[in-house]
Scaffold this active site. Structure first.
Site, PDB file in Angstrom:
ATOM      1  N   ASP A   1       0.836  -1.207   0.000  1.00 20.21           N
ATOM      2  CA  ASP A   1       0.000   0.000   0.000  1.00 20.21           C
ATOM      3  C   ASP A   1       0.871   1.257   0.000  1.00 20.21           C
ATOM      4  OD1 ASP A   1      -2.380   1.381  -0.036  1.00 20.21           O
ATOM      5  OD2 ASP A   1      -2.782   1.158   2.110  1.00 20.21           O
TER       6      ASP A   1
ATOM      7  N   ASN B   1     -10.911  -2.764  -5.596  1.00 22.29           N
ATOM      8  CA  ASN B   1     -10.117  -1.831  -6.420  1.00 22.29           C
ATOM      9  C   ASN B   1     -10.728  -1.578  -7.809  1.00 22.29           C
ATOM     10  OD1 ASN B   1      -6.918  -2.989  -5.089  1.00 22.29           O
ATOM     11  ND2 ASN B   1      -8.094  -1.201  -4.472  1.00 22.29           N
TER      12      ASN B   1
END
Ligand code: IPE
Ligand code: IPE
Ligand code: MG
Length: 246
Positions: A17, A65
């Site tokens: 991330d 996502n």
């Protein structure tokens, strides 16, 4: 003092991330962060093996996502395809077995084609495995598994009375993979974001503020060092695990 658990985790999973923030802090478009993130994937793949890890799972794209702006999703799929295309020869040369978890049948055809080829060409390697979590989400995984399990019961291939974690977990996308021993998340966020919720039941967690494009071998080594200090008790007492320490 000897530890009851191995000092090096056999299976490390990483929630990669911080690509967007890495780019933003440099005034660059988010996709530049993803491009640099691919370099960190290469680094981490070989760093983990050098440090004695047997399996590395990388959370590369979540079910959630897909809801990002279409141009970012398109760019991520393009990067993924390019990465697979470039990496095939390297994986074969370096004896890296490639696996995936997640609903890969919903990925673009080009990505699926390269995945199939790479998985097939590396399937006989046994020393080290890279698992890419692609279009992965733990809740989706459980629903898919429950559906498949119910169908197996209805068809008489499974008996409801025999239900156990051992039988049910064979229907998860991770069916033949060991549970992760260590889960690392970069970028300072302290959440699991729908990643391996069941498989990480007894994993150790390490959270680092380092943004994924900046993640190096020494950051991985630091996470492994932190892991080595932990005592995994699996519900038992410390005394049960280390009788001599009573
Ligand atoms: C991780 O970086 C990559 C993916 C989730 C695909 P992000 O894109 O989430 O980066 P941040 O969190 O916005 O910084
Ligand atoms: C988790 O990161 C998914 C991947 C690393 C592929 P996100 O950036 O999507 O997670 P949230 O939205 O911050 O929870
Ligand atoms: Mg993020």
């Amino acid at each position: 003092m000897s530890s009851p658990s191995p000092a090096v985790p056999a299976h490390v999973a990483i929630i990669m991330d911080g690509n967007g923030r890495w780019a933003k802090s440099r005034g660059l478009p988010r996709i530049e962060g993803h491009r640099r993130g691919v370099e960190s994937v290469r680094t981490a793949t070989y760093a983990a093996r050098d440090l004695g890890v047997k399996m590395l799972t990388l959370y590369a794209f979540s079910v959630e996502n897909w809801s990002r702006p279409p141009n970012e999703v398109g760019a991520l799929m393009g990067l993924l395809e390019l990465y697979l295309k470039k990496e095939l020869a390297t994986f074969v040369r370096d004896r890296v077995r490639l696996r995936t978890i997640g609903r890969t049948d919903e990925l673009p055809a080009g990505v699926q084609k390269h995945l199939r080829a790479t998985i097939e060409e590396t399937r006989h390697f046994t020393d080290y495995t890279l698992v890419l979590a692609l279009n992965y989400g733990a809740r989706t995984e459980v629903v898919d598994a429950a559906r498949a399990y119910a169908a197996a019961v209805a068809a008489g291939r499974e008996k409801l009375n025999d239900s156990s974690w051992g039988t049910f977990s064979r229907y998860l996308t991770t069916a033949d993979l060991p549970d992760p021993d260590l889960v690392i998340r970069t970028s300072g966020e302290k959440r699991v974001s729908n990643f391996l919720l069941l498989q990480a039941a007894y994993a150790e967690f390490v959270f680092t503020p380092v943004l994924w494009p900046d993640f190096t071998k020494s950051d991985l080594a630091a996470a492994l060092a932190e892991f080595a200090t932990r005592e995994r008790r699996f519900g038992l007492t410390s005394e049960q695990l280390r009788p001599a320490a009573k």
